[in-house]
Every structure is written in C-alpha cells, then in structure tokens.
Design a protein around this motif. Structure first.
Motif, mmCIF file in Angstrom:
data_model
loop_
_atom_site.group_PDB
_atom_site.id
_atom_site.type_symbol
_atom_site.label_atom_id
_atom_site.label_comp_id
_atom_site.label_asym_id
_atom_site.label_seq_id
_atom_site.Cartn_x
_atom_site.Cartn_y
_atom_site.Cartn_z
ATOM 1 N N LEU A 7 0.841 -1.194 0.000
ATOM 2 C CA LEU A 7 0.000 0.000 0.000
ATOM 3 C C LEU A 7 0.877 1.247 0.000
ATOM 4 N N ILE A 8 0.790 2.052 -1.048
ATOM 5 C CA ILE A 8 1.525 3.309 -1.105
ATOM 6 C C ILE A 8 0.710 4.382 -0.399
ATOM 7 N N ASN A 9 1.315 5.004 0.600
ATOM 8 C CA ASN A 9 0.597 5.981 1.419
ATOM 9 C C ASN A 9 1.593 6.956 2.028
ATOM 10 N N ILE A 10 1.358 8.260 1.839
ATOM 11 C CA ILE A 10 2.226 9.261 2.447
ATOM 12 C C ILE A 10 1.771 9.535 3.877
ATOM 13 N N ASP A 11 2.669 10.035 4.695
ATOM 14 C CA ASP A 11 2.415 10.174 6.131
ATOM 15 C C ASP A 11 1.203 11.037 6.453
ATOM 16 N N ARG A 12 1.009 12.116 5.689
ATOM 17 C CA ARG A 12 -0.094 13.019 6.044
ATOM 18 C C ARG A 12 -1.455 12.555 5.534
ATOM 19 N N ALA A 13 -1.482 11.489 4.730
ATOM 20 C CA ALA A 13 -2.759 10.948 4.240
ATOM 21 C C ALA A 13 -3.312 9.961 5.273
ATOM 22 N N ILE A 14 -3.504 10.436 6.474
ATOM 23 C CA ILE A 14 -3.906 9.575 7.590
ATOM 24 C C ILE A 14 -5.322 9.039 7.407
ATOM 25 N N GLU A 15 -6.220 9.900 6.969
ATOM 26 C CA GLU A 15 -7.618 9.485 6.818
ATOM 27 C C GLU A 15 -7.744 8.383 5.776
ATOM 28 N N ARG A 16 -7.025 8.529 4.685
ATOM 29 C CA ARG A 16 -7.039 7.493 3.648
ATOM 30 C C ARG A 16 -6.493 6.174 4.181
ATOM 31 N N ARG A 17 -5.381 6.267 4.918
ATOM 32 C CA ARG A 17 -4.769 5.042 5.435
ATOM 33 C C ARG A 17 -5.717 4.334 6.398
ATOM 34 N N LEU A 18 -6.355 5.071 7.295
ATOM 35 C CA LEU A 18 -7.262 4.453 8.261
ATOM 36 C C LEU A 18 -8.458 3.808 7.558
ATOM 37 N N LEU A 19 -8.960 4.468 6.512
ATOM 38 C CA LEU A 19 -10.115 3.927 5.787
ATOM 39 C C LEU A 19 -9.765 2.607 5.110
ATOM 40 N N ILE A 20 -8.647 2.572 4.382
ATOM 41 C CA ILE A 20 -8.316 1.363 3.646
ATOM 42 C C ILE A 20 -7.837 0.256 4.587
ATOM 43 N N GLU A 21 -7.194 0.616 5.691
ATOM 44 C CA GLU A 21 -6.794 -0.399 6.666
ATOM 45 C C GLU A 21 -8.017 -1.015 7.328
ATOM 46 N N GLY A 22 -9.057 -0.212 7.532
ATOM 47 C CA GLY A 22 -10.299 -0.752 8.078
ATOM 48 C C GLY A 22 -10.949 -1.726 7.119
ATOM 49 N N GLN A 23 -10.949 -1.394 5.836
ATOM 50 C CA GLN A 23 -11.481 -2.308 4.832
ATOM 51 C C GLN A 23 -10.683 -3.614 4.813
ATOM 52 N N ALA A 24 -9.371 -3.482 4.851
ATOM 53 C CA ALA A 24 -8.503 -4.656 4.788
ATOM 54 C C ALA A 24 -8.730 -5.578 5.977
ATOM 55 N N GLU A 25 -8.910 -4.992 7.142
ATOM 56 C CA GLU A 25 -9.128 -5.808 8.342
ATOM 57 C C GLU A 25 -10.427 -6.608 8.229
ATOM 58 N N LYS A 26 -11.473 -5.974 7.739
ATOM 59 C CA LYS A 26 -12.755 -6.660 7.582
ATOM 60 C C LYS A 26 -12.680 -7.789 6.558
ATOM 61 N N GLY A 28 -9.884 -9.441 5.729
ATOM 62 C CA GLY A 28 -8.801 -10.379 5.994
ATOM 63 C C GLY A 28 -7.617 -10.201 5.065
ATOM 64 N N ILE A 29 -7.406 -8.976 4.586
ATOM 65 C CA ILE A 29 -6.288 -8.677 3.697
ATOM 66 C C ILE A 29 -5.171 -8.023 4.500
ATOM 67 N N ARG A 30 -3.967 -8.541 4.393
ATOM 68 C CA ARG A 30 -2.823 -7.973 5.122
ATOM 69 C C ARG A 30 -2.092 -6.993 4.217
ATOM 70 N N LEU A 31 -2.017 -5.754 4.675
ATOM 71 C CA LEU A 31 -1.355 -4.714 3.903
ATOM 72 C C LEU A 31 0.061 -4.476 4.426
ATOM 73 N N GLU A 32 0.982 -4.241 3.495
ATOM 74 C CA GLU A 32 2.331 -3.821 3.861
ATOM 75 C C GLU A 32 2.505 -2.396 3.351
ATOM 76 N N ARG A 33 2.653 -1.464 4.255
ATOM 77 C CA ARG A 33 2.699 -0.054 3.860
ATOM 78 C C ARG A 33 4.042 0.306 3.244
ATOM 79 N N VAL A 34 3.971 1.044 2.129
ATOM 80 C CA VAL A 34 5.139 1.670 1.526
ATOM 81 C C VAL A 34 5.035 3.152 1.876
ATOM 82 N N ALA A 35 5.936 3.645 2.693
ATOM 83 C CA ALA A 35 5.895 5.054 3.100
ATOM 84 C C ALA A 35 6.202 5.919 1.887
ATOM 85 N N GLY A 36 5.171 6.514 1.330
ATOM 86 C CA GLY A 36 5.310 7.261 0.089
ATOM 87 C C GLY A 36 6.130 8.532 0.244
ATOM 88 N N ILE A 37 6.636 9.020 -0.873
ATOM 89 C CA ILE A 37 7.378 10.271 -0.909
ATOM 90 C C ILE A 37 6.376 11.410 -1.076
#
Length: 245
Positions: A7-26, A28-37
C-alpha cells in the motif's frame, strides 16, 4: 501463491490510510505499507532523477510536486518488492476501495502470466482490447491498443519486472502511469485487465497530487505545445505497433 499487498501511502494521508486499513481488516487482507514520498515536502531544487525540461516538452506543462512524489513512491514499492524476495506483489494506492475477491483474482492472474511482466488491474479506459489470456477465475487479460489508459492505482508486479524496470524508469519525464505503459521504451510486458478489479474509494477527491484545475492552469498553449503533440502522435504509433502483433 502468497501475494503481498503493498500500500503506497504518504504520512499526512492519515484518513485514507485508516479507511483502507479498516477495509482490509474486515476482508482479511494484510497490507504492507510503503511510506510514500510526499512531493509537497521536497523542494524542486532537491528533486533527484527528474528531467524537468523533457517533462515540459512531453506533457505541455511543468512537472508538479505531487507527480514527482507519486513517481518516486512507486519506484520505492518496486525496490521493496525486490528486497522482500517475494515472486510478485499487488501494488495499490490508498484511494481504492478493496473488494472481497481481490486477492483470489489477483492470485489467479499471477498464476496465468509469466514472470517479468506487469498487469494493470485498474484503468480509466481500455480501448480496442486485445485478449491474450483468461485466468482460472474468468478474468480476461490482454493489451489496450490505445492509450494512455491512465491510473496506476492497482497492478500486479512480478519481481522480474520490478528488477528490470528500476533502471529504465529511474529518470522521470512523464507521470508514473504513463511511463509504466511504455513497453516500447522499457521492454517489459505490461498487460491489462479488460475490466477493472476495483473501484475508487470515498476519499479519492481529496487528491494529494493535483486537481483538474491545477492541470489546466499549468498547460502550455499555442505553438509552445507543438512538441507535446508530436510526442503524443509518436507514442500512439509505437503503442499500436506494440499491441497489434
């Protein structure tokens, strides 16, 4: 095949990260975050491997900070896959909406295509589709004879392709999604799903790259845009030659 999801995600895109991580948890998808530039936090004077003059000629507008960050973030995901040792990974941006069958369908694609290729699973357009493969789950994979297709929001990346692409894509002169499709330049097969695997999420409008108004404001006009038109015609011809045979 165990298929990592990067998952490509920049640090300040917190709302996006929380939304997609919530979807993934429901799901059963395991995400590996790529700290975007975050391009907004990198001064253009500090940009590395960005040919700003060539970008202007090819696109008819200057390279924007968000585009720089997006491009470098995807290459960072490439490097993360290579270093992981995994045979392939699913690369996603944080503005997609995950689906229950995503992993099974992506694994089915990975089992169908050869190593050393990319398969785009989300596109804005697929014109004059040329069918090449059908996965065990029934998804049709092939080539788009016209483009650019737009979007690099979700694609299957094999390790072999990541290794081969890092050098030819190193210097930026186009947005990342356009550069990825240029098979005639980097010589790595790039296939596409006839139908997109995912839709975009609710927060897509909160762009961290640029709005349509930003793109329009930056565009050159008149004779200054002739090099861009010439480049686009050449690209269309090269794409047609690549996809017809």
């Amino acid at each position: 095949m165990d298929l990592p999801v990067l998952l490509i995600n920049i640090d300040r895109a917190i709302e996006r990260r929380l939304l997609i991580e919530g979807q993934a948890e429901k799901l059963g998808i395991r995400l590996e975050r790529v700290a975007g530039i975050d391009g907004a936090k990198v001064s253009p004077e500090q940009w590395v491997d960005a040919d700003r003059d060539l970008f202007l000629k090819r696109n008819g507008r200057p390279l924007m900070t968000g585009e720089y960050g997006c491009y470098k973030s995807h290459l960072k995901a490439f490097q993360q896959l290579v270093e992981s040792g995994a045979p392939a990974a699913l690369i996603i941006e944080d503005d997609v909406a995950l689906s229950e069958d995503l992993i099974l369908r992506a694994q089915s694609v990975a089992a169908t295509v050869e190593d050393g290729c990319v398969v785009k699973l989300v596109n804005h357009r697929t014109l004059a589709f040329r069918h090449l493969f059908t996965t065990p789950m029934g998804d049709r994979i092939g080539l788009s004879r016209f483009g650019p297709q737009g979007s690099a929001a979700c694609y299957l990346l094999t390790k072999g392709a990541a290794q081969k692409l890092l050098e030819p894509l190193r210097v930026q002169s186009l947005p990342f999604d356009m550069a990825l499709e240029r098979v005639w330049h980097h010589r790595v097969p790039v296939y596409t799903a006839e139908e997109s695997f995912l839709e975009f999420g609710d927060l897509r409008s909160q762009t961290f790259i640029a709005s349509r108004a930003d793109y329009k404001q930056q565009k050159q006009k008149g004779l200054a845009k002739i090099p861009t038109h010439v480049f686009r015609v050449k690209e269309a011809v090269l794409r047609a030659m690549q996809t017809l045979f």
